[in-house]
Design an enzyme around this catalytic site. Structure first.
Site: not given
Lengths: 428, 428
Positions: B16, B136, B190, B205
């Site tokens: 979106t 970032i 979550e 990550k």
């Protein structure tokens, strides 16, 4: 793999760092660009000067044109500083089809558009990451990282000398003149510190950042500039007591493509990320409509941090060379420049006033703000320990620069206001 | 100006945001890339679902292949998440010569090398800035900004959920379970929080950051991972009392090209810039041999911050398209991977022990450290307010992970050590 040959203009602090990195990281650089990068010629002021880096004597020259017009040199790296000469050298290099990497903020702030136009004409790259905030890749970030966003605010601590001075004043309660002297002894401030302490260096850097961030050619004369030389111990003491740090901030803002850029000592609320950037470090805070708050922090100067950015630009130029796509950076400033008026520039203000210590004074002063529809966030009146006057500290809500100027002009004719001791912008 | 056509896989939060930015900033994007960028087809799970963004119904499809194999689509933007399906879709898109922008950290951490090899084979771009630390631009910074440097350390707060939980525990003295519940209610965690709180998300990550920073293919299984689910109020209280904040840090280090990567709750000294990164914000601290300390701060997730990075990548792909230089990113990982052993991984450690409250205990415990040549920076013994045991808090000097493991194993056989309550790495 034909080596890429580089001409280096200047072998001072940053030039030495460039040689160290190009030689020391040669293997890594080759892995990235696919061919050796060789420094072929180096312009120096004095060939026979003793140096703390070994450069083969036949590479050194005192004749700039021997570097700039060298037929085998592909890229000129300019780290000598200055404006008139370097501009001439860089324009000539570009007209000969040589790409340019420069760390020269003065040159880019004053003549950036002319140099970039010449580069475009000759299909050459001009990269200048090192010109702002030394080791922080802020130019890449603004141009590429945030290419998709609309940046509305850039706040920068972009001058290490003044941040060192203000940090020391804040941490040790020392006076401006004492800390300046210490900074000069440590080599953090020049013997003539004007460019740093009066905000001129920061203004040049903000010119570059605002142009890139807002994609509109901001000129140095668009930047309203005030330095730190009149900041007092008391100012910093009051700032801290109210929960602020006093920082020399460059502030560039854009709303509906209307721009303002300024450099001034600013009260920054301690909870703001830029308030805790101390010593000689630099930081650039960027607010984008989509990305929100971001901040980029690192060394603003120094041999190796600045050279890191210079050599990263060199890598980018060489990659472009291999792909045959130099000179395709595109227009950085494709928007017409529209500057805000003083009526449109708005912020909170801090004021420290010396006033008569008698009944009705506070009413008259607060009425002066009300007359120009400046509303007040907080007001503190206290006796002045050093003389019989009273001190009033005022923090306003958001007010236009024009309204504050009118309030200050009005104080001239108010006999109860003896002195407007300090006026600072407030952020955070 | 022929428009560039984009296929979007996924119209959730980030999707979106991508539509909003591509449509809302169309004029700016065109100015930069020279042609319109059009979202041509959008893969959704359910075409008839109500959405808070208007997308023309004929652009929506529930058939992935209608997007991926669409003959006019040049770039696939993957923001649907998941691993097996997305991998299949992306590999197929690449084999059809379509460029890919993805925000999918799981996919890139697990199958990055395979996807990048396929991209290289078909001369396609694969960009994934949004996969780490949302807004970032840390991937650009590592790959381009620091191309000239040797990065020796990357420390990241790269998971907003856990940083929110630890910040709340620190600021309010609340328990892990209470704050987790609150975070779930606010949508920051979550309903099954395992991936976040056990450090798996952060480990993925860090796999990506270490690969790019050290230019060596680090795999997920190389990352030693510990989450925050056993962090107690007391741990954080003691951390603060000693001048530290407890943060879930990803830490990647490289010395002489020997690498270690880990994720664990870490005591960070309050003066370190990463210690004051609070709430859902992310930050990546990078230390380079030449550039020194740097830090990059911003939103780690969210519709628009993440979409900012996705669309910035899209701009980069389209610029490459215009120049005809897609698929020339070059090898990101050209160095052989050499992992450090536990003997080579060194840091300070914090230990909280419950011990017998009688004479000679401290001597026996400190001797256990001395036996493995671990020296101690500080030792604090105090009565335990909750039971008759004593508590000992120890901060070591730099010690190898192997030595600490041996000390802990030795404690098993020491009758005076009732319980090793906590063991944390210490930084800063």
């Amino acid at each position: 793999m034909k080596p890429v040959k580089v001409g280096l203009l200047g072998l001072g602090t940053v030039g030495t760092g460039v040689v160290r990195i190009v030689e020391g990281h040669q293997e890594d650089l080759q892995s990235q660009v696919g061919s050796p990068i060789m420094i072929e010629k180096v312009l120096v002021q004095n060939k026979s000067k003793a140096r703390n880096i070994a450069v083969s004597p036949d590479k050194l020259t005192e004749d700039p044109w021997e570097v700039i017009r060298h037929p085998e040199i592909d890229v000129i790296v300019e780290v000598m500083g200055g404006i008139a000469n370097t501009k001439e050298y860089i324009l000539e290099a570009l007209s000969l089809g040589k790409h340019v990497v420069t760390a020269n903020k003065d040159l880019m702030a004053l003549h950036g558009p002319e140099i970039l136009a010449k580069a475009h004409e000759h299909r050459c790259d001009v990269l200048y990451e090192a010109s702002v905030a030394g080791g922080i890749p802020i130019i890449r970030t603004l141009v590429e990282g945030f290419s998709s966003d609309r940046i509305t605010k850039i706040m920068g601590i972009v001058n290490g000398t003044t941040n060192y001075i203000l940090t020391k004043m804040s941490q040790e309660g020392a006076s401006y003149s004492d800390v300046l002297k210490e900074a000069q002894e440590l080599g953090y401030a020049e013997s003539d510190p004007t460019s740093d302490v009066e905000g001129l260096d920061a203004a040049r850097k903000m010119t570059i950042l605002a142009t890139l961030g807002f994609r509109s050619n901001v000129a140095l004369e668009d930047v309203s500039t005030q330095g730190i030389s009149s900041v007092s111990k008391e100012d910093i003491l009051y700032a801290k007591r109210l929960g602020y740090e006093l920082k020399l901030l460059g502030i560039a803002e854009s709303q509906d493509d209307q721009i303002s850029v300024s450099v001034q000592p600013t009260m920054v609320r301690k909870t703001h990320p830029i308030a805790s950037v101390n010593g000689v470090f630099n930081a650039v805070y960027v607010f984008g409509e989509a990305v929100g708050e971001t901040m980029f922090y690192g060394a603003g100067a120094g041999e190796l941090p600045t050279a890191t950015s210079v050599v990263a630009d060199l890598v980018a130029v060489v990659k472009n060379l291999k792909l045959g796509v130099n000179g395709k950076q595109g227009a950085v400033a494709y928007k017409e420049k529209k500057l805000k008026t003083d009526e449109q520039i708005s912020s909170k203000y801090f004021l420290l006033l010396h006033v008569a210590d008698r009944a009705g004074v506070l009413a008259r002063i607060t009425q002066a703000f009300a007359d120009y529809e400046v509303s007040l966030e907080s007001v503190l009146q206290q006796p002045n320990p050093n003389n019989p006057d009273a001190e009033i500290i005022i923090i306003t809500h958001d007010a236009s620069r024009a309204a504050i100027k009118k309030v200050l002009a009005n104080f001239e004719s108010l006999d109860v206001v003896y002195k407007v001791k300090s006026v600072y912008r407030v952020e955070g």
